[in-house]
Design a protein around this motif. Structure first.
Motif, PDB file in Angstrom:
ATOM      1  N   ASP A 158      29.421  32.046  11.003  1.00 25.16           N
ATOM      2  CA  ASP A 158      30.440  31.009  10.847  1.00 25.16           C
ATOM      3  C   ASP A 158      31.369  30.936  12.047  1.00 25.16           C
ATOM      4  N   GLY A 159      31.674  32.101  12.623  1.00 25.96           N
ATOM      5  CA  GLY A 159      32.544  32.106  13.789  1.00 25.96           C
ATOM      6  C   GLY A 159      31.922  31.338  14.949  1.00 25.96           C
ATOM      7  N   ARG A 163      33.349  28.030  16.824  1.00 28.45           N
ATOM      8  CA  ARG A 163      33.613  27.961  18.252  1.00 28.45           C
ATOM      9  C   ARG A 163      32.903  26.766  18.881  1.00 28.45           C
ATOM     10  N   LYS A 168      35.977  26.215  21.212  1.00 24.08           N
ATOM     11  CA  LYS A 168      36.683  27.445  21.584  1.00 24.08           C
ATOM     12  C   LYS A 168      35.839  28.207  22.597  1.00 24.08           C
ATOM     13  N   GLY A 169      36.492  28.867  23.550  1.00 22.87           N
ATOM     14  CA  GLY A 169      35.788  29.674  24.543  1.00 22.87           C
ATOM     15  C   GLY A 169      34.869  28.818  25.381  1.00 22.87           C
ATOM     16  N   ARG A 170      33.892  29.465  26.019  1.00 23.51           N
ATOM     17  CA  ARG A 170      33.060  28.717  26.976  1.00 23.51           C
ATOM     18  C   ARG A 170      31.736  28.246  26.386  1.00 23.51           C
ATOM     19  N   TYR A 178      23.155  31.382  26.261  1.00 24.34           N
ATOM     20  CA  TYR A 178      24.463  31.883  25.854  1.00 24.34           C
ATOM     21  C   TYR A 178      24.623  31.793  24.333  1.00 24.34           C
ATOM     22  N   PHE A 181      22.982  34.777  22.948  1.00 24.39           N
ATOM     23  CA  PHE A 181      23.897  35.901  23.107  1.00 24.39           C
ATOM     24  C   PHE A 181      24.998  35.867  22.056  1.00 24.39           C
ATOM     25  N   ASP A 185      25.760  38.665  19.396  1.00 24.89           N
ATOM     26  CA  ASP A 185      27.091  39.269  19.403  1.00 24.89           C
ATOM     27  C   ASP A 185      27.714  39.232  18.002  1.00 24.89           C
ATOM     28  N   ASP A 189      28.683  42.527  16.051  1.00 22.24           N
ATOM     29  CA  ASP A 189      30.078  42.707  15.642  1.00 22.24           C
ATOM     30  C   ASP A 189      30.179  43.084  14.176  1.00 22.24           C
ATOM     31  N   ASN A 260      25.912  39.725  32.451  1.00 24.69           N
ATOM     32  CA  ASN A 260      27.114  40.524  32.209  1.00 24.69           C
ATOM     33  C   ASN A 260      27.440  40.627  30.733  1.00 24.69           C
ATOM     34  N   TYR A 261      27.294  39.489  30.046  1.00 28.25           N
ATOM     35  CA  TYR A 261      27.598  39.476  28.615  1.00 28.25           C
ATOM     36  C   TYR A 261      26.624  40.357  27.853  1.00 28.25           C
TER      37      TYR A 261
ATOM     38  N   ASN B  21      35.168  37.081  14.446  1.00 31.55           N
ATOM     39  CA  ASN B  21      34.731  35.920  15.216  1.00 31.55           C
ATOM     40  C   ASN B  21      35.366  35.834  16.597  1.00 31.55           C
ATOM     41  N   ILE B  23      35.918  35.673  20.375  1.00 29.70           N
ATOM     42  CA  ILE B  23      35.106  35.108  21.440  1.00 29.70           C
ATOM     43  C   ILE B  23      34.928  36.158  22.539  1.00 29.70           C
ATOM     44  N   LEU B  96      35.283  40.274  31.528  1.00 27.12           N
ATOM     45  CA  LEU B  96      34.760  41.345  30.658  1.00 27.12           C
ATOM     46  C   LEU B  96      35.426  42.682  30.973  1.00 27.12           C
TER      47      LEU B  96
END
Lengths: 362, 362, 362, 362, 362
Positions: A158-159, A163, A168-170, A178, A181, A185, A189, A260-261, B21, B23, B96
């Protein structure tokens, strides 16, 4: 404390379904959620555009494919194998991949094909009853799309959806890799939450042991937790290798930038693995502690028995002596012998107490 | 014996903060020291020059940058994430990296970038209450500067500060890479103190077991120590890899000369790791010892009970015989039968004692 | 049986000495033999020439250097760090090497420099009191000299000295590298003695357990031995790597010819390591054995109690019945009821004995 | 069941013999079979020719050397080190090889020299008393000869001798390398017998535990077996590496053809190693089982005691009440109170039995 | 619950058969199924053609060889070594392969020859009595044929036979290498069933422990299961390596296409191995649980005893006091002393109950 019971969706291969003579490359759903229907959700976006669409007809997914946008197609419910087969054909997926998508026993892995990557993972999350669910999830990353196949409706994404929707974010500026990823993530998490629950449980058990709870239920709860850890370990550890390989992979559809991520993800999963192994060792320790507290308890019980018996058995014997009916027992006739005897008994009693005091049994 | 309680600053990822959630690449401080303010200390030096400056405004750090000197900027307090972000931008740090600086759960690691190296470590030290603190520390080594980010004020770097200020050793003649080494050396030297404390504790427990202390508290203290060792291990072991990689790294900003010193660090950290594992095995041994001493104790208790019961139960039975009220019991009438019976009882008593003596129960 | 107590010379880094803020590369002796003075012995030889010289002044060593001969300079006592520093300068030793020479906590290792090799090892030997000493020893092999630095006077090299003096074996015909090998061989040969002692101890403990000694002292002695093994292991295992690297090293000052001898050393040290691990497993086994013998003992105690109680408690009850003072108890009046009851009691007694016999408790 | 006691010929390095100051490369026999004399047996053969010759004079071996034939020289008895030294010189063996031949503590290994291969192994076999012997054996394979050095007379090579003499199999048509293989094969085949014996012993112990034998002797026998397994493991495991290297070796004197046979040997030795580790785990299991059966036994003993005590102690108390001599106790006068009381006692007795029945203690 | 007893067909090398002096490369059947006769089944097929043929004469197999078709020759029964030798000659098999085919102790492996591949595996399946059988199976893959050698009649290949006969899946369109894969797949699929049975057993044991079954039989059943797991492990784990090598093999007779399927097999076998290790750890846990439940049980028994004894022994003592026959005991004469005493006893009784209640023993 929330209950941490793993629903054993995935540990066992049900005998009736995955029959002995199954032909390799055929699709058989082996999970337990037979009745749930297949639901499809499409999220189509690029930097400036966003569309979200739900349907029960997987065929609807196809109209969204379009090179300009990133298309995320999420399929809930795996037991309509026919639909999945159709979808697979449309995206040119290898038959063995389709088999792995519906085989909920498949362990986490990554398979590299020329046009897409195939990732199998396990989602861990607690349902509303506080039960831990281990859910099979398959991800396919293509050039401009991500397919995600889940066993059932609830998930941990859901997050990510939010986003994307709210920019939100990139994530809206980046490609499908991405998105993959971001999904991984979100999955990883969530492991932290589950692992935290285990930690809470272990501390709870320690507190209960400290407060002298030693019933058989406790040992069964500890055993249950041990089993849950083994299962979680089996679900989580292979992910380490998966993400590691993903990072090192030199595949056209993964942009260098995303590396990097991914390295960050590796860090997280290593950390989780280490925690799991610490908890595993702690729980073995708990068993030891449990044994010692039982033994301590028994020691205490035995001491009470021994003190009582050691004090009163000799006194009773003395009383028994003077309860004998011999005709000629001179002490019986003396006037104060009863009181003298009572006095002797009190002295013996006090000496015994002193003896136990010195032995630190009291 | 000083108390060795680990404050669990860093083991658990707090649920409320590191939300599900979050980012990736955003800064969220997850430590526990929320209220402490951010304090900045700059030490700027070269062979002939030294300046030390304290401020609460991180922006002040920037004016010290200057290629001719080595600039060490130490930041205490991580919860003002905005300031840290600004600082990060000024020094061109990757998002990061900033995330790892404030994420106190991050395990020790080294990341290599083109212009700087990023090292995460854990400081172990005891605060004034004798409590063991595990504190997250991040180090950034640039061409002519070192940044160090700590969770809170106290640290283990006073010796380094003094050596710089008073020109002790070669530190003032060397570059920023030697400063990084000196900081890591200070961190690792402190591990020896903590590991020594563990050794003291274990010996203390052994002595207490030897003096027959077997209460439940002891087992909980042992368990606590076991957990502390697991935590320390988790903080220390990854450093081994970090320093090892640092030594082998072929990066422009590390002078060849510093390699020998780093190899020395590797030796130290290997030694600490080995000691930790020895203490870990010893503490498992302690549990075994504890179990055997409990069992020995119970054996002793049981022997006392058995000796008393075995001696007096038969004697009481005999007394019971002659306490019966049968009209025709010839022994009751004989004149000396009471004394004969007492004699027999004494003989039985002595024989029993002899029997237990021979069985070595007495 | 000789006592096997390890003097903990080297396990712990004393807090007062190795201060927290020591500057890397400075010399601080951390051992316990503070008062002993530094003594120097030089043995200078070639095939035809032999000279042996003792002095308290390390500077005297220097006059012996001479390319034609092999010079072995042995230094006893490390706490005069100044002298050692001078010697180090004379032989061009790196400051970090000097630090390792006086740091008795340094684990065994080999460092390769251009002109010399630096080897750290641990001597194990028993002093006259039967105590096991773990002594730090450092060896420097140069082109035509060997330096050996020991903590204290006693050592394991008398055999080597004798072979040099009396021209036994090939040592006088070989170069300094063979001398280094001979010294390491002497050190490792001594390990066999120590390991044999451990084996004797373990067998001694087994015999004592077999003869039913189960006091708390025994468990402490076993614990002590376990700790000694852990320490010996820590001293011996790294040597394996040291000698292995020495064999594979391609350094100008090691003649090819010596390689065969080094390979032999590797064999020996592998054998010792294997024995140590066998003894380690055996001693864990001993703990198990100890627990089972305690339990067996307790079982035996419980059986005695149970047999006595089970036989006499019912009989006492019967006697109690006829000790009641009811006015109307017909049995009391019958003439033979006392004898009949005694007969019944004997029968019960015999039946009980038979029951325990059949249960194999007797 | 045959007895499986390992004679500790080879575990310990006798202190008196392998003195501390032995010069490397000198020959010292460290085994226990001092008195036995050295016997030499030569078997010389090619496809069409066979000769067998026995002598007590090792020098006789030399006349058989002859390039056309394969010459197998077997030497029994190692304590005449002079003769072995002579033989070594004749065959150009390196002094370190000779040292390993007589050093019965040498672990299995393979050394490759230009003209020959040197293999050390351990023979396991039972002597006529059923005792397990671990015997040191060294094999030297040259271009047209094999030397085998044994500690004592008995061996496991009779089958090989017979195959050579009676031309069974292909051995007479092959070179010396096949003879080496055949000898190793005979040694390894014998391991299977020993390992089978261990398996028998373990099953025997399980049966005895099942039949409730729990004396201290059993635990000592188990301990003995555990030790035997550790010793066998130490003798057998290095062979795995030896044969593995032998297979991969690219040495002129091993024909390519023999490689297949060696690979077969590797298979066998891997299988034995796996079995040994299974038995090792099983024997640890046995200890656990032993502990649980003891505990079960104690439980049973405790139950008997508790049942008896719980039934009769309250009844005895009741009888005691009516054995009191108070003048005014109305029950004593009633006519039926004795019988009523007996009735009550029977009812209590039955209720108790029912209680224990329900608790499943009966 | 079905019984899971492993028939020990293959663990032990029977002493009588595999004699000590067997010549390498000769055929000796070492299994237990001596009396069963050798039966041959040939399935010959290509896309359009299918023939199935059974015979007791292995020579009949030869007439089917034909390059256009895939020929699967299955041989049941290995003790007619002569026939197998003939067959081997006909297909040019190396003598060591033939030895491995009849040596049922051979562990799983893969041997690569120029014209064929040789695979040894173990079939696990339950016979009609619910007994687990571990059966030795050897597979030879040639260019256009597969030979399979089994110990006895029953097998796990019926599904494959059916797919060939009824043209299910792609098997009829593929070459012999796919048939080999199909057979291995059938073998490995069956492992899942066996592993599931183990899981059922473990859960069954847990339930029984929970319901307080603690007899010695249970511990023996657990021990039996532990042994079964060790055996299965030994049979299954080497397959992992076999299939892994098969996948990586670059052999002419394996089509590239088949690689994907083999990778799938690797996944399955890895999953089984992991499950086996989880069950192994669980069963060790079971032992721990068993011990703790026994101890808990004993604790409960001891508590009952202690409560009863602690309440009634002092009361009996009091009654004993007033059963004494002293002439001058004033209490005996008072009118209400009996009732007062009864009252005191009741109060003591109640206080005791309260004490035990507070200690949570009741």
């Amino acid at each position: 404390m929330p209950k941490l019971r793993t629903k054993r969706l995935s540990l066992r291969r049900p005998k009736s379904k995955r029959a002995l003579n199954q032909i390799p490359g055929t699709l058989t759903y082996v999970g337990h959620k037979e009745s749930s229907e297949t639901i499809l959700e499409v999220i189509d976006y690029n930097t400036n555009y966003f569309e979200r669409y739900k349907s029960k007809n997987p065929q609807d997914a196809l109209k969204f494919e379009n090179e300009a946008n990133v298309t995320w197609i999420n399929i809930d419910g795996l037991n309509n194998t026919e639909e999945i087969e159709n979808l697979g054909k449309r995206f040119n997926l290898h038959p063995l991949i389709l088999e792995d998508i519906v085989n909920t026993d498949q362990r986490p892995k990554i398979d590299e094909y020329q046009d897409y990557l195939f990732v199998v993972a396990k989602m861990l999350y607690q349902n509303d009853d506080g039960q831990l669910l281990i859910e099979h999830i398959s991800l396919v990353l293509g050039k401009d799309y991500v397919l995600s196949f889940q066993e059932a409706g609830g998930d941990v994404f859901d997050g990510v959806r939010e986003r994307i929707e709210h920019k939100k974010g990139r994530i809206r500026n980046r490609n499908a890799d991405y998105l993959l990823f971001a999904l991984l993530d979100a999955i990883i998490d969530n492991y932290f939450l589950v692992v935290d629950d285990i930690s809470d449980k272990i501390e709870g058990f320690e507190d209960q042991l400290f407060e002298n709870r030693q019933d058989d239920d406790l040992i069964h709860e500890i055993q249950e937790l041990k089993r849950a850890i083994l299962r979680i370990r089996r679900a989580v550890f292979p992910i380490r290798e998966v993400v590691g390989r993903l990072e090192k992979l030199n595949h056209a559809i993964i942009e260098e930038n995303t590396g990097n991520y991914l390295r960050d993800l590796v860090d997280h999963i290593v950390q989780i693995s280490e925690n799991i192994d610490i908890y595993r060792e702690m729980i073995w320790s708990l068993m030891d502690m449990y044994m010692t507290t039982i033994s301590n308890k028994m020691n205490e019980v035995m001491k009470v028995l021994t003190i009582i018996a050691t004090i009163f058995i000799p006194l009773t014997f003395i009383a028994g002596i003077y309860g004998m009916n011999f005709e000629y027992m001179p002490e019986l006739r003396w006037k104060y012998s009863y009181f003298v005897l009572l006095g002797i008994m009190v002295i013996i009693f006090i000496l015994m107490l002193y003896y136990f005091k010195r032995k630190k049994w009291l």
